[in-house]
Each structure stands twice: as C-alpha cells, then as structure tokens.
Design an enzyme around this catalytic site. Structure first.
Site, mmCIF file in Angstrom:
data_model
loop_
_atom_site.group_PDB
_atom_site.id
_atom_site.type_symbol
_atom_site.label_atom_id
_atom_site.label_comp_id
_atom_site.label_asym_id
_atom_site.label_seq_id
_atom_site.Cartn_x
_atom_site.Cartn_y
_atom_site.Cartn_z
ATOM 1 N N LYS A 164 0.771 2.346 9.548
ATOM 2 C CA LYS A 164 0.132 2.788 8.311
ATOM 3 C C LYS A 164 0.838 2.171 7.133
ATOM 4 O O LYS A 164 1.716 2.728 6.542
ATOM 5 C CB LYS A 164 0.184 4.309 8.115
ATOM 6 C CG LYS A 164 -0.883 5.144 8.770
ATOM 7 C CD LYS A 164 -2.238 4.966 8.164
ATOM 8 C CE LYS A 164 -3.249 5.727 8.965
ATOM 9 N NZ LYS A 164 -3.020 7.160 8.896
ATOM 10 N N MET B 40 0.453 6.867 -3.958
ATOM 11 C CA MET B 40 0.052 5.485 -3.671
ATOM 12 C C MET B 40 -0.266 4.732 -4.956
ATOM 13 O O MET B 40 -1.184 3.931 -5.009
ATOM 14 C CB MET B 40 -1.187 5.469 -2.746
ATOM 15 C CG MET B 40 -0.973 6.229 -1.456
ATOM 16 S SD MET B 40 -2.497 6.552 -0.546
ATOM 17 C CE MET B 40 -3.153 7.961 -1.429
ATOM 18 N N ASP C 220 3.867 8.043 11.939
ATOM 19 C CA ASP C 220 3.684 6.831 11.144
ATOM 20 C C ASP C 220 4.882 6.550 10.263
ATOM 21 O O ASP C 220 5.900 7.221 10.320
ATOM 22 C CB ASP C 220 2.342 6.796 10.408
ATOM 23 C CG ASP C 220 1.964 8.110 9.829
ATOM 24 O OD1 ASP C 220 2.757 8.647 9.061
ATOM 25 O OD2 ASP C 220 0.858 8.591 10.148
HETATM 26 N N1 SAH Z 1 0.555 13.317 3.227
HETATM 27 C C1 SAH Z 1 1.555 12.768 2.324
HETATM 28 C C2 SAH Z 1 1.019 11.678 1.428
HETATM 29 C C3 SAH Z 1 0.519 10.449 2.150
HETATM 30 S S1 SAH Z 1 -0.021 9.201 1.033
HETATM 31 C C4 SAH Z 1 2.151 13.910 1.495
HETATM 32 O O1 SAH Z 1 1.611 15.024 1.500
HETATM 33 O O2 SAH Z 1 3.170 13.682 0.835
HETATM 34 C C5 SAH Z 1 1.423 8.227 0.867
HETATM 35 C C6 SAH Z 1 2.007 8.350 -0.522
HETATM 36 O O3 SAH Z 1 2.776 9.530 -0.630
HETATM 37 C C7 SAH Z 1 2.960 7.242 -0.872
HETATM 38 O O4 SAH Z 1 2.286 6.086 -1.318
HETATM 39 C C8 SAH Z 1 3.755 7.883 -2.004
HETATM 40 O O5 SAH Z 1 3.028 7.857 -3.203
HETATM 41 C C9 SAH Z 1 3.829 9.331 -1.552
HETATM 42 N N2 SAH Z 1 5.111 9.667 -0.899
HETATM 43 C C10 SAH Z 1 5.283 10.167 0.323
HETATM 44 N N3 SAH Z 1 6.589 10.410 0.572
HETATM 45 C C11 SAH Z 1 7.262 10.057 -0.529
HETATM 46 C C12 SAH Z 1 8.641 10.060 -0.900
HETATM 47 N N4 SAH Z 1 9.588 10.477 -0.063
HETATM 48 N N5 SAH Z 1 8.972 9.610 -2.126
HETATM 49 C C13 SAH Z 1 8.034 9.179 -2.986
HETATM 50 N N6 SAH Z 1 6.715 9.156 -2.694
HETATM 51 C C14 SAH Z 1 6.327 9.582 -1.490
#
Ligand code: SAH
Length: 280
Positions: free
Chosen positions: A89, A202, A67
């Site tokens: 997504k 998020m 995604d």
């Molecule tokens: N499974 C993922 C999270 C998915 S929800 C994890 O463990 O990181 C998606 C959210 O993750 C985004 O809205 C943001 O808040 C955060 N996120 C993921 N990658 C990011 C990044 N490189 N920098 C900042 N926020 C990030």
C-alpha cells in the site's frame, strides 16, 4: 476406552454409539472449518497506543495481513508463529490489489484460520476497512472490527495540538488530501471556515494545491499549520508554518512519509503544549 460412546459399545448399543461419535466429529469439523477475520486498528505507530482487544486478537491470530503503515513495534506484538503476509500500500507500489486482499481474507477464513487484518490507525478512517469486510459479510464469514487510534488523534496528542478548543475551533474535519482543487465533491467554502480545524490525511503531494485552494476560498493566509511527520514514533518531527509558507518550508526539507497536515488556529497551542520528545 472411556466416555459415553464407549459405554454404549460395552453395553452392546453400537448403533447409538456411532451416532454419538458422528455428532462429535461433525462438531469438531465445524469448529475447525469456521474461520474468522479480525479487522484491527494498529494505531499510528507507538505500540503502547494499541487497545487491549487489539493486542489479544493479535496474539490469537494464525495469519496476519498487514500493510506499510503498521509500525515495526506493533508487528513485534503479533503472535510469534503466525504467518505474515505483506499486502503493501503505497500510492504506486501496491504489493497486492485491493480485490485480491478482499478475496484472500475470504479464502483464509474458509480454510478455518483466524485471520488478523491489521491496519494503521483506525480501519474505518481512510483505511478501506469497509470494503474489506463487505465481501466477508457477503460470504457469511464471521468478523469483528477493533477501532484504533487514528493518525489525527495520535499525531495531535503527541504534537500538543488539541483538535478542538473553546477559544479556537468548534469543530474538526478529517479530509483526504487526494483531492483536486476543481473537484465538485470538495466543499472548499466549508473548509475555509476559520473556526474549524482541518486534518488532511495523505496530503503531502497535494500540499501546495490544498493551501492555495483554502486561501482562494477565504481562509486567512496567516492561518497556522502543522505538518507532522511519522507521528507518535521516535522519529516524529513537527514543522510549523502558515498556509502561505508551508509548501516552501516542506520543499526545502527532506520529508518522510507518513505525514499529517493540520490547519487551524489550534496549531498556535503547540508551542506551549508540546511535550513528546522523539529522538529526532
Ligand atoms: N487508517 C489510517 C489512515 C490511512 S491513510 C488512520 O486512521 O490513521 C494514510 C495516511 O494517514 C497517511 O498518508 C498520513 O497522512 C496518515 N498517517 C498515518 N499514520 C501516520 C503517522 N504516524 N504520522 C503522520 N501521519 C500518519
């Protein structure tokens, strides 16, 4: 002609030979039809944050479902000739409905494929990884789960913000930013605890609401906060403000997803501990 079956034929024991051949074919069929799913955490962006196990499975897979959060650098490490399926997504733009993704994993594995389900961060943290493997379990399809560095760990490390610290925070909480200020399931009073770091995933859309609710429930308006944009990548940017001001700071800027929102006194450490230089 060689091998045990051939020898039996040469000795005139055709029936025994046929039995051996039949078992061989069945065994091959089984290994071909038995697919498998790898639910793998791709980390927050920097490909060097992948685990060795993630990398190995990425190079074995026949097909990959990925995604938006999986970075280009990570995708480059997937086996070159693997089939790639983008399943999207974004809040409004779902390239594929969750139920269809779940079903596709089952179908591909039933075709005998080694299926890589590659997700940003860690698959079990706000990643719906649990839902995706539930259907696999129901269908008796073998799967394995590989943890990834979640955005909270990755962004905090690359921003020089320790999530806990003996002087500032005795605990840390990961909270979804998709919450309503009047949602009875949200423990606002607990989130207002000043010795706890809170990491909102998020949280960009609801940022103003989140800050106001925290203050309304007793967290100091001067509590330092960090908004980390595209953490761990060359585009990383860190905005520092406090609970009272961050929403206005963000409103005055062009902010790029994904962003992570960190609330708590540990954010004070950023100034001294920042080390990562992105190209922004
Ligand atoms: N499974 C993922 C999270 C998915 S929800 C994890 O463990 O990181 C998606 C959210 O993750 C985004 O809205 C943001 O808040 C955060 N996120 C993921 N990658 C990011 C990044 N490189 N920098 C900042 N926020 C990030």
């Amino acid at each position: 002609l060689q091998g045990p079956a051939a020898e039996l034929v040469l000795n005139g024991q055709e029936e025994a030979a046929e039995k051996i051949i039949a078992t061989e074919i069945a065994r091959e069929d089984q290994s071909i039809t038995q697919g498998e799913v790898y639910l793998v955490g791709g980390g927050p962006g920097d490909p060097e944050l992948l685990t060795l196990r993630a990398l190995r499975l990425m190079q074995q897979a026949d097909v990959v479902l990925y995604d938006r959060l999986v970075s280009d650098g990570v995708m480059e490490l997937v086996r070159r000739d693997a089939e790639r399926i983008y399943v999207g997504k974004r809040r409004s733009e779902h390239a594929m409905q969750q139920e269809n993704i779940n079903q596709l994993l089952v179908d591909l594995a039933k075709q005998g494929k080694r299926v890589l389900r590659l997700k940003g961060g860690d698959p079990f943290i706000f990643g719906r990884g649990g839902e995706e493997i539930e259907l696999l379990a129901q269908n008796h399809i073998p799967f394995q789960v590989v943890p990834g560095i979640t955005a909270a760990s990755g962004c905090a490390a690359y921003a020089g913000i320790p999530l806990t610290h003996r002087d500032y925070a005795q605990s840390v909480r990961f909270v979804t930013g998709h919450l309503k200020s009047n949602d009875p399931n949200v423990q606002w009073p607990e989130l207002a605890n000043p010795t706890q770091t809170i990491v909102f995933y998020m949280g960009l859309l609801g940022l103003r609401d989140i800050c106001e609710s925290l203050v309304a429930h007793g967290r100091a308006a001067t509590t330092p906060v960090a908004l980390i944009e595209r953490g761990t990548t060359q585009q990383q940017r860190v905005l520092i403000a406090d609970l009272a001001t961050i929403a206005d700071v963000v409103a005055s800027q062009e902010v790029h997803a994904p962003t992570l929102f960190i609330v708590g006194d540990v954010v004070k450490l950023h100034e001294n501990l920042k080390w990562f230089k992105s190209s922004m």
